[in-house]
Design an enzyme around this catalytic site. Structure first.
Site: not given
Ligand code: S3P
Length: 762
Positions: A346, A635, A662, A666
């Protein structure tokens, strides 16, 4: 019989009986040398206008016989390789046309010329059409040295050879020419003649022209002696190829005139842009160009080979990486794990869209966030770094991105693909997002569907999978979206699209998910409001740059938290970890399991809470994981499953079906690994029950060989598991650990584990 060729002992070999090389220079001589080195059993003869070259070839053991008259050599040849300069091809072909009646009936003709259209045309003139037994080819290898004396048996190893067969080519001839080059260790590709000439004009002919021109220009200046005396490494590197064979290059530029002129036009336009930037003191334009260029080679290698950035940058083993972890070991010390992956993505995205310069500290130099960084370079954003976690982004403003030259490759990163989808839906240009094999299987309809509701035009591949093709120039309008799943990626995607939408974009989440996008947007002066489970923003605003301090990633810290939680005597402190309330599920869950965990030095840095986390061994007990903690630890489950395997009693997880989509499934990947270690468990659709074995005096489970399925977190979880195993754990397919945690093995060994990396080069 002159047979074609099939691999012998796993190595391709060439089974021609009698190979005739016409023109025994560096290229022809190296072909003979490479064949000899491959164990070629046939006879090699050569024809060359220079008797000395033939004699040297025989002396060097490269050819068996040879001579200056073609007529004496052709009879009995099963394959003839024409290796003369491009402009000499026609006369050689004309002689061959007369002589071929004396050749074996199934003789195959091929060549090594650097341009293909002229050679194809001359074959058509000489033979009436390109004969079906002629396969034109071009080995992309060479040296500034010439002559058979410079022959090198390794010249073609791992080099491309491009074949440009005509549509009516004899398939057997094509197969035999392929086999010839494969026996020399080359990778054989096919493309049509025109494409070959355009590609080569850009990648080979133009750089040679520039090198010749630069050296010649400097050599004609009055102070040339001075200039050449002080010429340093850069000059030498750039101009090395100006030492190449002048006749050959004269021929190439004559033969490939049109394609070379087109690529020269493009180059001149680029040079003019740089000239103008220098004249105008436009430092942003200069940095943007240099930065893009300095990373481009590496980026395109990554893209073409679908390999990792780290492998290239850090010379880490490429291809298959296996971890072999000795059982037992310690978990002691103070560690700082790398920057947060979500925030790193971001920081680049918002920094690029901001007005002004954003300085980022603590940026994660992992594959995933590097893919995002490179994508913005491709869209014209000047980005300096990363260097030890520091990145400087010269923001271009919300409307300042430029169309990338081709598809944007985001590697393994679901976050990058989904967030980019929202951001690109709002651009004026078309774009395409692609990723690696694992990403190509992941669901993208979850972002494409709501974006379409906003007015975006997005195509996915079958089943809503990548690649995503996004049409630019479509007007977006804000929507209210009630998310069917708790996903920070979907929420962030829609908020980013919302920046470009008319009116308000609102997203309701069924459970709290990480809120870094909202926090960071607010930090950049772009207001995002929230009430309960819903957040929203108004489109059409601007972002203003500011510093970003990325804390350590709690998801990476988790592996060491679990390491300490399961290892008797352990004491680990993890410094400066982000403890945003939407990310602390792992702390809550481990605490419920009885872990001895303390938060020290709590502070707020750049709108995000941070703390040092100290964790000491204490016996764990199995729990029912509260469903409301699932999105907050989404995660962290691979590592938490290992904690469960070392707890007393059963740990039950439900409501975690998102784990199935994922980087791997997982739930299944962990269950398969646990089964190999001998840990009792039961899989259900949305979770798992794990029966732990918690006697501190004895190992909790066995060892074995586990497939991480290329999922970084599966690989790291089973590495940590070794602390309580009775035997080695060997984990395959670990290269993707570099996506989120490039220094993982180093830190694991630092706390007292024994992890060995076995890399296998492709
Ligand atoms: C993330 C959101 C999560 C996470 C990923 C990173 C993010 O995914 O599992 O590793 O940076 O917005 P999801 O939005 O699919 O839950």
């Amino acid at each position: 019989m002159t047979a074609a060729v099939l691999p012998v002992n796993g190595m391709p070999s060439c089974h021609e009986q009698r190979l005739l090389i016409v023109g025994l220079g560096l290229i022809g001589g190296s072909l003979a040398a490479a064949l000899r080195a491959s164990g070629f059993k046939g006879v090699i003869t050569a024809c060359d206008p220079s008797e000395d070259e033939i004699a040297r070839g025989i002396d060097m053991g490269l050819i068996d016989t040879g001579g200056v008259a073609l007529a004496d050599q052709v009879a009995g040849a099963s394959m003839i390789v024409i290796a003369v300069p491009v402009l000499a091809m026609e006369s050689v072909m004309a002689s061959l046309a007369d002589l071929l009646t004396h050749a074996a009936s199934n003789v195959v003709l091929t060549d090594v010329g650097s341009t293909k259209a002229t050679i194809r045309d001359c074959a058509a003139r000489v033979f009436g059409r390109v004969p079906p037994n002629m396969v034109l080819g071009h080995p992309i290898a060479g040296s500034e040295k010439s002559g058979v004396a410079a022959a090198n048996p390794a010249l073609y190893v791992h080099h491309n050879v491009i074949l440009t067969p005509e549509p009516d080519v004899d398939p057997d001839a094509l197969m035999r020419v392929r086999a010839l080059w494969q026996a020399c260790g080359a990778c054989v590709l096919e493309m049509d003649v025109e494409r070959h000439d355009q590609v080569l004009a850009r990648t080979s002919h133009l750089p040679h022209l520039l090198a010749f021109s630069l050296v010649d220009t400097l050599a004609r200046q009055d102070e040339r002696l001075e200039i050449f005396r002080y010429a340093a490494g850069g000059f030498r590197d750039f101009t090395r190829i100006a030492g190449s064979d002048p006749v050959m290059w004269r021929d190439i530029f004559t033969a490939n005139r049109e394609a070379v002129l087109t690529s020269l036009d493009d180059f001149e336009a680029g040079l003019a842009r740089l000239r103008q930037a220098i004249e105008q003191g436009d430092s942003d334009a200069l940095i943007a160009t240099f930065d893009r260029a300095s990373h481009a080679r590496h980026y395109f290698d990554t893209l073409l080979n679908k390999t990792s950035y780290q492998a290239e940058y850090n010379m880490q083993p490429q291809g298959k990486v296996t971890y072999r972890v000795r059982p037992g070991g310690q978990a002691q010390g103070r560690l700082r794990v790398p920057g947060d992956k979500s925030m790193s993505h971001r920081s680049i995205m918002l920094g690029a869209l901001a007005e002004g310069v954003t300085e980022v500290k603590g940026f994660l130099e992992g594959e995933d966030s590097l893919a995002t960084l490179q994508a913005f370079r491709e869209m014209g954003v000047a980005i300096e770094g990363p260097h030890q976690g520091r990145v400087t982004i010269h923001g271009v403003g919300i409307k300042g991105l430029k169309a990338p030259a081709g598809p944007i490759y985001v590697g393994n990163s679901g976050t990058a693909m989904r967030l980019f989808a929202g951001l690109l839906a709002g651009q004026a240009f078309d774009s395409e997002l692609t990723g690696d094999e694992s990403l190509t299987k992941r669901p993208m309809a979850r972002v494409a569907d709501p974006l379409r509701l906003m007015g975006a035009s997005i195509e996915t591949a079958e089943g809503g999978r990548p690649p995503l093709k996004i049409k630019g120039g479509t007007a977006l309008k804000g929507i209210f979206y009630d998310m069917p799943m708790a996903s920070a990626q979907v929420k962030s995607c829609l908020l980013l699209a919302g920046l470009y939408a008319e009116g308000e974009t609102r997203v309701r989440e069924p459970a709290p998910t990480r809120d870094h996008t909202e926090r960071m947007l607010n930090g950049f002066g772009y207001s995002v409001s929230r009430e309960g489970d819903t957040c929203w923003l108004q489109g059409g605003g601007t972002l203003s740059a500011g510093p970003i301090d990325v804390p350590s990633d709690i998801s990476s810290a988790t592996f060491f938290m679990v390491a300490a939680a399961i290892t008797p005597g352990a004491d680990i402190t993890l410094e400066h970890v982000g403890i945003n309330p939407t990310r602390v599920g792992v702390i809550n869950i481990l605490t419920l399991m009885g872990a001895n965990l303390e938060l020290l030095n709590q502070a707020e840095v750049g709108g995000e809470p941070v703390a040092d986390i100290r964790i000491r061994y204490a016996p764990l007990k199995g729990i029912d994981i509260p469903v409301d903690q699932v999105p907050l630890a989404i995660d962290e489950f691979p590592a938490l499953f290992i904690a469960a395997a070392n707890a007393q009693g059963t740990t039950r997880l439900r409501g975690a079906e998102e784990l199935r989509v994922k980087e791997s499934d997982r739930i299944q990947a962990m269950a398969d690994g646990l089964a190999i270690l001998g840990v009792e468990h039961t899989v259900v659709e949305d979770g798992i029950d794990i029966l732990g074995n918690a006697d501190a005096q004895v190992p909790s489970y066995g060892g074995g060989r586990i497939d991480s399925l290329g999922d970084h977190r599966i690989a790291m979880a089973f590495t940590i598991a070794s602390l309580r195993a009775s035997d080695d754990i060997i984990i395959d397919d670990c290269a993707n650990v570099a996506t989120s945690f490039p220094s993982f093995v180093e830190l694991a060994n630092k706390i007292g584990m024994r992890v060995n990396v076995e890399g296998q080069h492709d």
